[in-house]
Design a protein around this motif. Sequence first.
Motif, PDB file in Angstrom:
ATOM      1  N   ASP A  59     -25.201  13.648  -3.188  1.00  0.00           N
ATOM      2  CA  ASP A  59     -25.404  12.608  -4.189  1.00  0.00           C
ATOM      3  C   ASP A  59     -26.370  13.114  -5.256  1.00  0.00           C
ATOM      4  OD1 ASP A  59     -25.355  10.178  -1.566  1.00  0.00           O
ATOM      5  OD2 ASP A  59     -23.755  10.631  -2.986  1.00  0.00           O
ATOM      6  N   GLN A  60     -26.057  12.804  -6.526  1.00  0.00           N
ATOM      7  CA  GLN A  60     -26.870  13.243  -7.652  1.00  0.00           C
ATOM      8  C   GLN A  60     -27.696  12.078  -8.185  1.00  0.00           C
ATOM      9  OE1 GLN A  60     -26.526  16.795  -8.631  1.00  0.00           O
ATOM     10  NE2 GLN A  60     -25.796  16.419  -6.548  1.00  0.00           N
ATOM     11  N   HIS A 102     -17.157   7.929  -5.968  1.00  0.00           N
ATOM     12  CA  HIS A 102     -17.685   8.365  -4.674  1.00  0.00           C
ATOM     13  C   HIS A 102     -16.574   8.561  -3.658  1.00  0.00           C
ATOM     14  CE1 HIS A 102     -22.163   7.395  -5.200  1.00  0.00           C
ATOM     15  NE2 HIS A 102     -21.605   7.657  -6.353  1.00  0.00           N
ATOM     16  N   GLN A 136     -23.612  10.337  -9.726  1.00  0.00           N
ATOM     17  CA  GLN A 136     -22.418  11.114  -9.442  1.00  0.00           C
ATOM     18  C   GLN A 136     -22.567  11.825  -8.102  1.00  0.00           C
ATOM     19  OE1 GLN A 136     -20.473  13.323 -12.522  1.00  0.00           O
ATOM     20  NE2 GLN A 136     -21.634  12.297 -14.126  1.00  0.00           N
ATOM     21  N   GLN A 137     -21.498  12.467  -7.675  1.00  0.00           N
ATOM     22  CA  GLN A 137     -21.510  13.249  -6.445  1.00  0.00           C
ATOM     23  C   GLN A 137     -21.035  14.662  -6.740  1.00  0.00           C
ATOM     24  OE1 GLN A 137     -18.812  11.213  -3.743  1.00  0.00           O
ATOM     25  NE2 GLN A 137     -20.536  10.461  -2.548  1.00  0.00           N
ATOM     26  N   GLN A 165     -17.790  18.021  -9.384  1.00  0.00           N
ATOM     27  CA  GLN A 165     -18.699  16.905  -9.641  1.00  0.00           C
ATOM     28  C   GLN A 165     -17.881  15.737 -10.177  1.00  0.00           C
ATOM     29  OE1 GLN A 165     -22.457  17.831 -11.354  1.00  0.00           O
ATOM     30  NE2 GLN A 165     -22.594  15.885 -12.426  1.00  0.00           N
ATOM     31  N   ILE A 199     -20.873  16.525   0.767  1.00  0.00           N
ATOM     32  CA  ILE A 199     -21.178  15.688  -0.394  1.00  0.00           C
ATOM     33  C   ILE A 199     -22.670  15.774  -0.678  1.00  0.00           C
ATOM     34  CG2 ILE A 199     -21.308  13.302  -1.237  1.00  0.00           C
ATOM     35  CD1 ILE A 199     -18.865  12.718   0.570  1.00  0.00           C
TER      36      ILE A 199
END
Length: 99
Positions: free
Chosen positions: A83-84, A51, A88-89, A47, A81
């Motif tokens: 995306d959060q 990006h 974050q990723q 995490q 990937i």
Amino acid sequence: MPQTPSSHSEKRDFIRMRIDTEVSLLHEGQVIAALCLDLSSSGMQVQAAQHFRVGDQLEVRIDSEHAALKGLHASTEVVWIADQADGQQKLGLRILAMH
């Protein structure tokens, strides 16, 4: 293309170890702090706030706090990937080589 049950189980042929430890990602001359969530013999889930894109090549370093144990240094490739909500990723990294 939907996954068949066998293709999903093949992805889990390697035991994953949950580690939740700080790592350094090296990408295009930058060092980025990240968190390794889990690790297997073929890859890891990380995490990061920065990006990345699928296909990016990242060097991953996990330092050891024990003098007798060597840390981990691996060349990896971003293979997925997620995306959060916090920006974050989560990254799926395939290990290409261990150093």
